[in-house]
Write a protein that holds these residues in place. Structure first.
Motif, PDB file in Angstrom:
ATOM      1  N   ARG A  57       0.337  -7.494   3.148  1.00  0.00           N
ATOM      2  CA  ARG A  57       1.704  -7.256   2.670  1.00  0.00           C
ATOM      3  C   ARG A  57       1.994  -8.069   1.417  1.00  0.00           C
ATOM      4  O   ARG A  57       2.692  -7.604   0.509  1.00  0.00           O
ATOM      5  CB  ARG A  57       2.712  -7.587   3.774  1.00  0.00           C
ATOM      6  CG  ARG A  57       2.880  -6.479   4.804  1.00  0.00           C
ATOM      7  CD  ARG A  57       4.093  -6.716   5.682  1.00  0.00           C
ATOM      8  NE  ARG A  57       3.904  -7.871   6.545  1.00  0.00           N
ATOM      9  CZ  ARG A  57       3.354  -7.812   7.759  1.00  0.00           C
ATOM     10  NH1 ARG A  57       2.947  -6.643   8.235  1.00  0.00           N
ATOM     11  NH2 ARG A  57       3.217  -8.901   8.484  1.00  0.00           N
ATOM     12  N   THR A  81       1.326  -2.164   6.845  1.00  0.00           N
ATOM     13  CA  THR A  81       1.521  -3.198   5.833  1.00  0.00           C
ATOM     14  C   THR A  81       2.350  -2.772   4.625  1.00  0.00           C
ATOM     15  O   THR A  81       2.988  -3.604   4.006  1.00  0.00           O
ATOM     16  CB  THR A  81       0.157  -3.704   5.328  1.00  0.00           C
ATOM     17  OG1 THR A  81      -0.537  -2.622   4.703  1.00  0.00           O
ATOM     18  CG2 THR A  81      -0.685  -4.228   6.480  1.00  0.00           C
ATOM     19  N   PHE A  82       2.313  -1.514   4.270  1.00  0.00           N
ATOM     20  CA  PHE A  82       3.034  -1.073   3.079  1.00  0.00           C
ATOM     21  C   PHE A  82       4.001   0.039   3.464  1.00  0.00           C
ATOM     22  O   PHE A  82       3.852   1.184   3.059  1.00  0.00           O
ATOM     23  CB  PHE A  82       2.061  -0.582   2.000  1.00  0.00           C
ATOM     24  CG  PHE A  82       1.096  -1.621   1.543  1.00  0.00           C
ATOM     25  CD1 PHE A  82       1.534  -2.881   1.150  1.00  0.00           C
ATOM     26  CD2 PHE A  82      -0.260  -1.358   1.512  1.00  0.00           C
ATOM     27  CE1 PHE A  82       0.643  -3.844   0.718  1.00  0.00           C
ATOM     28  CE2 PHE A  82      -1.163  -2.315   1.079  1.00  0.00           C
ATOM     29  CZ  PHE A  82      -0.710  -3.558   0.683  1.00  0.00           C
TER      30      PHE A  82
END
Length: 288
Positions: A57, A81-82
């Motif tokens: 991240r 994470t995104f």
């Protein structure tokens, strides 16, 4: 980097190169930095995966692109994470160059069922993980009468007559040798790992090497999602539920002979140059 007038730097394998890519980006902001995420997550525990998710991240602030080995890993990373921001990405299946592929005449295999395993067997190494310990599976396979060829190590030296240990050798020599077998065993001890995300999402080097050798792939029926996607057009895959199931399939010698021939012909479809245009287009987009 300055002397070569580099415009793009690609960090290889997993989260390990992230600090170096960050340092390069800070020192040379105009250079595009790309992560080639061949293996993710590396960790085998919930806490370890969460820690690596945290690193990923943070990486969004300086990564210009990510190269994924499969759509499964891309979806996993995107979701974890995104969630709101995502760098430019591309899926490029990993392959060895055409020059690495076996090119000798295919030789007859032994009349006895046999497999080769080219993964790690040095279980005392500091870098070994629980998934590498296949002693129980190996014992089951040997117990069925299958001859098992693998790298020599003290941990695997039990004197079993079906165990055929060999010494490390150069990659090209290994690839040429692999084609002499009924199949290449692709497996990990996933039951000993608290989390098996890594084995579901990663396409291991031993599989890339096996298809370059043109040898059938023996892989457990459960799990290994990305690896099986990589093999979706490979005509010589032996999925098994147990050592006994594997032995029964290998005992069909005419079928194994046909699979070996199909695998040998299919090796030509797994060459890195085939994905060169897609990679070049992705890198060119980053520079626009």
């Amino acid at each position: 980097l300055d002397e070569a007038q580099s415009e793009i730097v690609i960090g290889y394998w997993g989260t390990i190169p992230l600090p170096d890519l960050l340092a390069i980006k800070k020192a040379r902001p105009k250079i595009k930095v790309v992560l080639l995420l061949l293996c993710y997550p590396l960790a085998l525990t919930k806490s370890g995966i969460l820690r690596q998710d945290f690193f990923m991240r943070r990486a969004i602030h300086f990564l210009d692109g990510i190269v994924f080995p499969s759509e499964f890993m891309e979806g996993y990373v995107r979701g974890r994470t995104f969630q709101r921001h995502f760098p430019q990405s591309v899926v490029i299946p990993p392959c060895w160059p055409r020059s690495f592929q076996a090119n000798h005449e295919q030789r007859p295999t032994s009349p006895d069922p046999n497999l080769i395993y080219v993964g790690r067997t040095d279980l005392s190494s500091r870098t070994i993980h629980a998934g590498d310990d296949l002693r129980q599976l190996f014992s089951g396979i040997l117990g069925t009468g299958i001859h098992l060829h693998h790298l020599s190590s003290p941990e695997m030296d039990d004197g079993h007559t079906g165990r055929k240990a060999f010494q490390p050798m150069p990659m090209m020599k290994l690839i040429d040798r692999m084609g002499d077998h009924d199949g290449s065993l692709i497996a990990y001890n996933t039951t000993s790992c608290p989390r098996d995300d890594r084995f579901l999402l990663t396409i291991p080097d031993r599989l890339i090497t096996s298809v370059a050798a043109g040898v059938p792939i023996a892989i457990p029926r459960q799990g290994y999602t990305a690896a099986k996607s990589y093999l979706k057009n490979y005509p010589a895959v032996i999925q098994f539920d147990s050592p006994q199931d594997l032995a029964e399939q290998l005992a069909d010698r005419p079928k194994i002979a046909a699979l070996r021939k199909a695998a040998w012909n299919a090796r030509l479809n797994y060459a890195a140059a085939a994905h060169g245009p897609a990679l070049a287009q992705f890198l060119e987009q980053l520079l626009c």
